[in-house]
Scaffold this motif. Structure first.
Motif, PDB file in Angstrom:
ATOM      1  N   ILE A 241       0.827  -1.245   0.033  1.00 14.56           N
ATOM      2  CA  ILE A 241      -0.041   0.047   0.135  1.00 14.56           C
ATOM      3  C   ILE A 241       0.963   1.288  -0.012  1.00 14.56           C
ATOM      4  O   ILE A 241       0.698   2.247  -0.625  1.00 14.56           O
ATOM      5  CB  ILE A 241      -0.827  -0.023   1.197  1.00 14.56           C
ATOM      6  CG1 ILE A 241      -1.952  -1.189   1.010  1.00 14.56           C
ATOM      7  CG2 ILE A 241      -1.733   1.204   1.356  1.00 14.56           C
ATOM      8  CD1 ILE A 241      -2.783  -1.277   2.317  1.00 14.56           C
ATOM      9  N   GLU A 242       1.893   1.108   0.975  1.00 16.56           N
ATOM     10  CA  GLU A 242       2.849   2.689   0.904  1.00 16.56           C
ATOM     11  C   GLU A 242       3.619   2.617  -0.452  1.00 16.56           C
ATOM     12  O   GLU A 242       3.606   3.516  -0.860  1.00 16.56           O
ATOM     13  CB  GLU A 242       3.776   2.284   2.022  1.00 16.56           C
ATOM     14  CG  GLU A 242       3.257   2.232   3.447  1.00 16.56           C
ATOM     15  CD  GLU A 242       2.517   0.887   3.636  1.00 16.56           C
ATOM     16  OE1 GLU A 242       2.673   0.095   3.071  1.00 16.56           O
ATOM     17  OE2 GLU A 242       1.984   0.943   4.897  1.00 16.56           O
ATOM     18  N   ALA A 244       2.516   1.616  -3.598  1.00 18.20           N
ATOM     19  CA  ALA A 244       1.390   2.147  -4.340  1.00 18.20           C
ATOM     20  C   ALA A 244       1.074   3.514  -4.239  1.00 18.20           C
ATOM     21  O   ALA A 244       0.999   4.343  -5.306  1.00 18.20           O
ATOM     22  CB  ALA A 244       0.136   1.255  -4.314  1.00 18.20           C
ATOM     23  N   ALA A 245       0.889   4.104  -2.841  1.00 20.22           N
ATOM     24  CA  ALA A 245       0.605   5.510  -2.623  1.00 20.22           C
ATOM     25  C   ALA A 245       1.677   6.504  -3.299  1.00 20.22           C
ATOM     26  O   ALA A 245       1.592   7.208  -3.861  1.00 20.22           O
ATOM     27  CB  ALA A 245       0.342   5.506  -1.196  1.00 20.22           C
ATOM     28  N   GLN A 246       2.962   5.954  -2.970  1.00 15.30           N
ATOM     29  CA  GLN A 246       4.245   6.679  -3.414  1.00 15.30           C
ATOM     30  C   GLN A 246       4.205   6.931  -4.932  1.00 15.30           C
ATOM     31  O   GLN A 246       4.543   7.881  -5.538  1.00 15.30           O
ATOM     32  CB  GLN A 246       5.418   6.071  -2.661  1.00 15.30           C
ATOM     33  CG  GLN A 246       5.584   6.308  -1.278  1.00 15.30           C
ATOM     34  CD  GLN A 246       6.762   5.731  -0.698  1.00 15.30           C
ATOM     35  OE1 GLN A 246       7.577   5.213  -1.515  1.00 15.30           O
ATOM     36  NE2 GLN A 246       7.048   5.725   0.435  1.00 15.30           N
ATOM     37  N   LEU A 248       1.750   6.388  -6.939  1.00 12.97           N
ATOM     38  CA  LEU A 248       0.591   7.181  -7.499  1.00 12.97           C
ATOM     39  C   LEU A 248       0.901   8.757  -7.347  1.00 12.97           C
ATOM     40  O   LEU A 248       0.517   9.380  -8.230  1.00 12.97           O
ATOM     41  CB  LEU A 248      -0.859   6.912  -6.678  1.00 12.97           C
ATOM     42  CG  LEU A 248      -1.820   7.690  -6.741  1.00 12.97           C
ATOM     43  CD1 LEU A 248      -2.417   7.364  -8.239  1.00 12.97           C
ATOM     44  CD2 LEU A 248      -2.955   7.272  -5.770  1.00 12.97           C
ATOM     45  N   TRP A 249       1.492   8.975  -6.141  1.00 12.29           N
ATOM     46  CA  TRP A 249       1.676  10.514  -6.147  1.00 12.29           C
ATOM     47  C   TRP A 249       2.899  10.896  -7.117  1.00 12.29           C
ATOM     48  O   TRP A 249       2.916  11.960  -7.663  1.00 12.29           O
ATOM     49  CB  TRP A 249       2.244  10.707  -4.943  1.00 12.29           C
ATOM     50  CG  TRP A 249       2.783  12.094  -4.643  1.00 12.29           C
ATOM     51  CD1 TRP A 249       4.283  12.681  -4.418  1.00 12.29           C
ATOM     52  CD2 TRP A 249       1.945  13.556  -4.553  1.00 12.29           C
ATOM     53  NE1 TRP A 249       4.443  13.700  -4.618  1.00 12.29           N
ATOM     54  CE2 TRP A 249       3.012  14.348  -4.577  1.00 12.29           C
ATOM     55  CE3 TRP A 249       0.950  13.886  -4.772  1.00 12.29           C
ATOM     56  CZ2 TRP A 249       2.761  15.859  -4.373  1.00 12.29           C
ATOM     57  CZ3 TRP A 249       0.310  15.379  -4.732  1.00 12.29           C
ATOM     58  CH2 TRP A 249       1.378  16.126  -4.597  1.00 12.29           C
TER      59      TRP A 249
END
Length: 258
Positions: A241-242, A244-246, A248-249
């Motif tokens: 999740i971490e 993917a979030a990084q 994505l940003w």
């Protein structure tokens, strides 16, 4: 000044269940649209909301509405009456006039003159015929200018300030004379919902019915219905999740936020 809303009551295909569409695809014949409830198109709902906003700024404006169809269009007219429209007119006809824009424009032009309207709003095109000709033909018959892709209407003294927008540019027009406005609602306008008391009062609102029999109109029936699915492309981000979030940003959001 009288402002006239011309709209088309269309079958609400969103009320069909998934099983109805599957049966239509297998048998090549869809449900009869004549049995469905009808509703105002998105563009027409946006046009009605623009008229209500203009009346809030100038209470002296008189809002009128007219539509061509059968008794199924009465709920839409009474809905407008509940919102404050002063006059509702039903051009009563059971004929299918989807592919007769010149005839529709002729009927609307007669109503514009009869109701002494100084401004006419209608949608860009219906979801059925989609010919997009009625507004232009109406303006030509009246001898008025016509503005398309309208998405805003503001009272400006004795006239109006009209805004139209396309993917390339946004334009503003100061209108001091009668004009036909073709409204295009891209989701920024939503027609308000009347209160219960207004709904009950509108049940007794007077609707003027004018019989219309189009000469030589071809009999057109719906042979089949096919749903057009618009699928959006997507990207699956792997990892935790971490991570993917990084990603994505970094790859998708950072540039847009600058």
């Amino acid at each position: 000044m009288n402002i006239l809303l011309a709209f088309k009551a269309e079958p609400d295909l969103s009320m069909l269940a998934e099983a109805d569409w599957q049966a239509a695809a297998q048998k090549s014949i869809g449900p009869d649209p004549a049995l469905m409830r009808v509703t105002m198109g998105t563009d027409e709902q946006g046009a009605a909301e623009l008229m209500l906003l203009a009346k809030e700024a100038n209470p002296a404006l008189n809002l009128h509405a007219v539509t061509l169809g059968d008794e199924r269009a009465l709920p839409a007219l009474r809905h407008l009456a509940a919102l404050g429209f002063a006059r509702q007119t039903l051009l009563h006809s059971h004929a299918d006039t989807r592919f007769h824009p010149a005839y529709i424009a002729e009927l609307l032009a007669a109503q514009v003159r009869a109701q002494n309207a100084g401004l006419v709003l209608l949608g860009s095109q219906s979801s059925e015929g989609q010919n997009g000709q009625t507004g232009w033909l109406l303006a030509e018959m009246l001898g008025w200018p016509c503005l398309s892709q309208v998405n805003a209407l503001h009272v400006d003294g004795e006239g109006f300030l009209v805004q139209s927008e396309n993917p390339q540019r946004r334009s503003q027009w100061r209108v001091q004379q009668p004009v036909v406005l073709r409204v295009q609602n891209r989701g920024q306008l939503a027609l308000r919902v009347p209160g219960m008391r207004a709904r009950l009062a509108s049940a007794k609102a007077e609707v003027t019915r004018i019989p219309c029999n189009p000469p030589g109109a071809d009999v057109v029936s719906c042979m089949s219905l096919e749903r057009h699915l618009v699928r959006r492309c997507g990207i699956i981000l792997d990892g935790t999740i971490e991570q993917a979030a990084q990603r994505l940003w970094r790859e998708h959001l950072a540039q847009r936020m600058k």
